[in-house]
Design an enzyme around this catalytic site. Structure first.
Site, short mmCIF file in Angstrom:
data_model
loop_
_atom_site.label_atom_id
_atom_site.label_comp_id
_atom_site.label_asym_id
_atom_site.label_seq_id
_atom_site.Cartn_x
_atom_site.Cartn_y
_atom_site.Cartn_z
N CYS A 145 -2.59 9.11 1.59
CA CYS A 145 -1.35 8.51 2.10
C CYS A 145 -0.46 9.55 2.76
O CYS A 145 0.30 9.23 3.66
CB CYS A 145 -0.60 7.82 0.96
SG CYS A 145 -0.19 8.91 -0.39
N GLU A 153 4.38 2.44 -3.77
CA GLU A 153 3.97 3.71 -3.13
C GLU A 153 3.02 3.31 -2.02
O GLU A 153 1.87 2.95 -2.27
CB GLU A 153 3.25 4.61 -4.15
CG GLU A 153 4.11 5.05 -5.33
CD GLU A 153 5.09 6.16 -4.96
OE1 GLU A 153 5.02 6.69 -3.83
OE2 GLU A 153 5.93 6.49 -5.81
N ASN A 164 -8.37 5.42 -2.92
CA ASN A 164 -8.62 6.76 -2.38
C ASN A 164 -8.52 7.90 -3.40
O ASN A 164 -9.20 8.91 -3.26
CB ASN A 164 -7.73 7.01 -1.16
CG ASN A 164 -6.26 6.91 -1.46
OD1 ASN A 164 -5.83 6.25 -2.40
ND2 ASN A 164 -5.46 7.58 -0.66
P1 NAP Z 1 -4.79 -2.04 -0.51
O1 NAP Z 1 -5.82 -2.77 0.23
O2 NAP Z 1 -3.36 -2.38 -0.29
O3 NAP Z 1 -5.16 -2.23 -2.07
C1 NAP Z 1 -4.38 -1.61 -3.08
C2 NAP Z 1 -4.53 -2.40 -4.36
O4 NAP Z 1 -3.93 -3.68 -4.19
C3 NAP Z 1 -5.98 -2.66 -4.76
O5 NAP Z 1 -6.09 -2.60 -6.16
C4 NAP Z 1 -6.19 -4.09 -4.28
O6 NAP Z 1 -7.22 -4.74 -4.99
C5 NAP Z 1 -4.84 -4.69 -4.58
N1 NAP Z 1 -4.53 -5.90 -3.83
C6 NAP Z 1 -5.12 -6.38 -2.71
N2 NAP Z 1 -4.54 -7.55 -2.33
C7 NAP Z 1 -3.55 -7.80 -3.22
C8 NAP Z 1 -2.59 -8.84 -3.37
N3 NAP Z 1 -2.53 -9.85 -2.51
N4 NAP Z 1 -1.72 -8.78 -4.40
C9 NAP Z 1 -1.77 -7.75 -5.27
N5 NAP Z 1 -2.66 -6.74 -5.20
C10 NAP Z 1 -3.54 -6.76 -4.18
O7 NAP Z 1 -4.91 -0.45 -0.28
P2 NAP Z 1 -6.22 0.46 -0.27
O8 NAP Z 1 -6.99 0.18 0.97
O9 NAP Z 1 -6.91 0.40 -1.59
O10 NAP Z 1 -5.55 1.91 -0.19
C11 NAP Z 1 -5.13 2.49 1.00
C12 NAP Z 1 -3.64 2.34 1.20
O11 NAP Z 1 -2.94 2.82 0.06
C13 NAP Z 1 -3.15 3.17 2.36
O12 NAP Z 1 -2.19 2.43 3.10
C14 NAP Z 1 -2.48 4.36 1.70
O13 NAP Z 1 -1.48 4.99 2.47
C15 NAP Z 1 -1.92 3.74 0.47
N6 NAP Z 1 -1.70 4.75 -0.56
C16 NAP Z 1 -0.41 5.13 -0.85
C17 NAP Z 1 -0.18 6.15 -1.77
C18 NAP Z 1 1.21 6.58 -2.13
O14 NAP Z 1 1.37 7.18 -3.20
N7 NAP Z 1 2.22 6.34 -1.30
C19 NAP Z 1 -1.26 6.77 -2.40
C20 NAP Z 1 -2.55 6.36 -2.07
C21 NAP Z 1 -2.77 5.35 -1.15
P3 NAP Z 1 -8.70 -4.92 -4.37
O15 NAP Z 1 -9.06 -3.64 -3.70
O16 NAP Z 1 -9.52 -5.21 -5.56
O17 NAP Z 1 -8.59 -6.06 -3.42
#
Ligand code: NAP
Length: 465
Positions: free
Chosen positions: A274, A240, A140
């Site tokens: 987030c 995070e 995002n």
């Molecule tokens: P996500 O699906 O959890 O993916 C995040 C990262 O993890 C991506 O690089 C993804 O790679 C990787 N990943 C996926 N499966 C994994 C595994 N089994 N082991 C290790 N890494 C893995 O999250 P998203 O959809 O990209 O982002 C949205 C989420 O992020 C929301 O829940 C949001 O709240 C959270 N977020 C939190 C913050 C904060 O600072 N608290 C900031 C921004 C977003 P691939 O995409 O290549 O599979």
């Protein structure tokens, strides 16, 4: 993809513009063995990074910031076609990234220790790099959240392997080209920084499990974050994660200010933030006024091509995401939620939606990650506080009141990583401590705080008698 200074250019994964579904590029999908090899190379470069002087680390970070500044518009455009984010918001992301690198440069010269006297001498502490940082980032804010990991890692003198989300990886490739140019200009071996594209459950999973990684810094969903806590082993971790961030509005609040703040807090990047407003908890007496005013503004939001300067609402990252949100809206209505406006899906776009719900509704308890605003009426401030705290999440919260005593009462009692007074939970500046409690995460980012987590304190005891 960029490993030990070599580019791997296989076309394994298509990357699409979520607005029009056009292919904008391809990335290689690294295998587990390729990932292991890259981690081994980065590990061999730990001492290179550790031995760089503070001045060189400062110069690297400032030079990256200056290279980013040269090409702001093009970089912003790439974020927009990769994520679907409205161009004016992508420009802000590039500006913030430049700031993130500059703050990191500043802190690379501020790695201070302490002295503690005792009867026979003194204790001296110094910060040392952990060694190898593994960074995993979401889609995002694909540039600035990436920078929030690699810039502090460089400032502290760590080598890096970084995995960007395969949903929006293109901007990290541009940043890597800049890093390559800057490292070459300083004659630093390129194996200190490695960009590992591919599928999260392979590349990310290997970074999580590999015991050569000394520190894992992950930003993403609660689901993946929770799985990391079970498989990371003996390494430092920062998580995070997501949230359902309450915005509390008391009856003495400046309602116009609350409406403005909620508009930007909820609809930025179509709610894919987030710290987006997860739910509004509002005292009965002012609820109608707030709802009338915000609905009027929501109806004026422009939905459309994110490259147009006046677009406010863009598509979600995929049509799958939009379908998931549509189902949740319908589920909420099925549970008694009252649809006030929006509620419509067109392919991957969700029209800005407002619903009035009660505490037991699905939308009060999950992270929706979409332009959907649930509003809950409460009878008094205690009910607002109890409902806000009755959550598995604990990222950010916001409180609107003109009474300093009430504001400080909420600041003391809200169980969240951040409490924002007279602001939506969505506010962040890049040098403040940032992170959540409960299922929203572990540890803090915000340059100085990320540097703390990417370093170890060494204790040196000097006997002088
Ligand atoms: P996500 O699906 O959890 O993916 C995040 C990262 O993890 C991506 O690089 C993804 O790679 C990787 N990943 C996926 N499966 C994994 C595994 N089994 N082991 C290790 N890494 C893995 O999250 P998203 O959809 O990209 O982002 C949205 C989420 O992020 C929301 O829940 C949001 O709240 C959270 N977020 C939190 C913050 C904060 O600072 N608290 C900031 C921004 C977003 P691939 O995409 O290549 O599979």
């Amino acid at each position: 993809m960029f490993i030990n200074g070599e580019w791997i250019n296989r076309k394994d994964i298509e990357v699409k513009n979520p607005y029009n579904n056009e292919i904008i590029g391809y990335i290689p999908s690294l295998s587990r063995n390729e990932t292991k090899e890259a981690i081994k190379i980065a590990e061999e470069h730990k001492s290179t990074m550790k031995n760089l002087s503070p001045t060189i680390r400062y110069n690297i970070l400032m030079k990256i910031a200056s290279e980013l500044s040269k090409n702001k518009r093009e970089l912003a455009k790439l974020i927009t076609i990769d994520v679907g984010k409205p161009i004016k918001q992508s420009i802000i992301e590039v500006d913030r990234t430049i700031t993130t690198f500059k703050f990191s440069a500043f802190y690379s010269r501020e790695l201070r220790g302490e002295t503690i006297p005792f009867d026979d001498g003194m204790v001296i502490t110094k910060r040392e790099p952990v060694g190898l940082v593994g960074a995993i980032t979401p889609f995002n804010f694909p540039l600035n959240l990436f920078a929030h990991k690699i810039a502090p890692a460089i400032a502290m003198g760590n080598s890096i392997v970084a995995h960007p989300s395969s949903k929006a990886p293109m901007i990290t490739i541009e940043l890597t080209k800049i890093i390559e140019k800057v490292l070459k200009s300083k004659k630093i071996p390129l194996g200190v920084f490695n960009l590992l594209t591919g599928e999260g459950h392979i590349v990310g999973d290997e970074i999580v499990k590999n015991n050569k990684i000394n520190k894992l810094s992950f930003t993403g969903s609660v689901e993946v974050g929770e799985s990391i806590t079970k498989k990371a082993g003996f390494k430092k971790i920062t998580l995070e994660l997501g949230g359902n961030n309450p915005m509390i509005i008391l009856k003495d609040a400046n309602i116009n200010k609350a409406v403005e703040s909620c508009m930007s807090g909820k609809f930025l990047n179509s709610g894919q933030v987030c710290i987006s407003v997860g739910r509004v908890l509002i005292e009965q007496e002012v609820a109608d006024e707030f709802i009338n005013k915000i609905v009027e503004k929501v109806k004026k939001l422009k939905i459309g091509n994110p490259l147009d300067e006046d677009t406010n609402i863009n598509s979600l990252i995929s049509s799958d995401s939009a379908e998931r949100v549509e189902k949740l809206i319908n589920q909420s209505i099925g549970q008694g939620g009252k649809l006030i406006c929006g509620g419509k899906r067109e392919n991957s776009i969700i029209h800005p939606t407002i619903l009035e719900i009660t505490e037991d509704n699905i939308l009060a308890n999950i992270e929706i990650f979409a332009p959907v605003l649930p509003i809950i009426r409460v009878n008094d401030m205690n009910e607002a506080l109890n409902q806000a705290n009755n959550s598995n999440y604990g990222l950010h919260s916001g409180v609107f009141t003109q009474d300093i005593n009430k504001a400080l009462y909420f600041a003391d009692n809200l169980e969240y990583g951040g409490v924002l007074i007279n602001n939506s939970p969505t506010f962040r500046i890049d040098n403040m401590p940032f992170g959540g409690i409960k299922h929203s995460g572990l540890g803090r980012e915000g340059i100085k705080y990320a540097i703390d987590e990417m370093s170890e304190i060494k204790t040196i005891v000097v006997n002088t008698k």
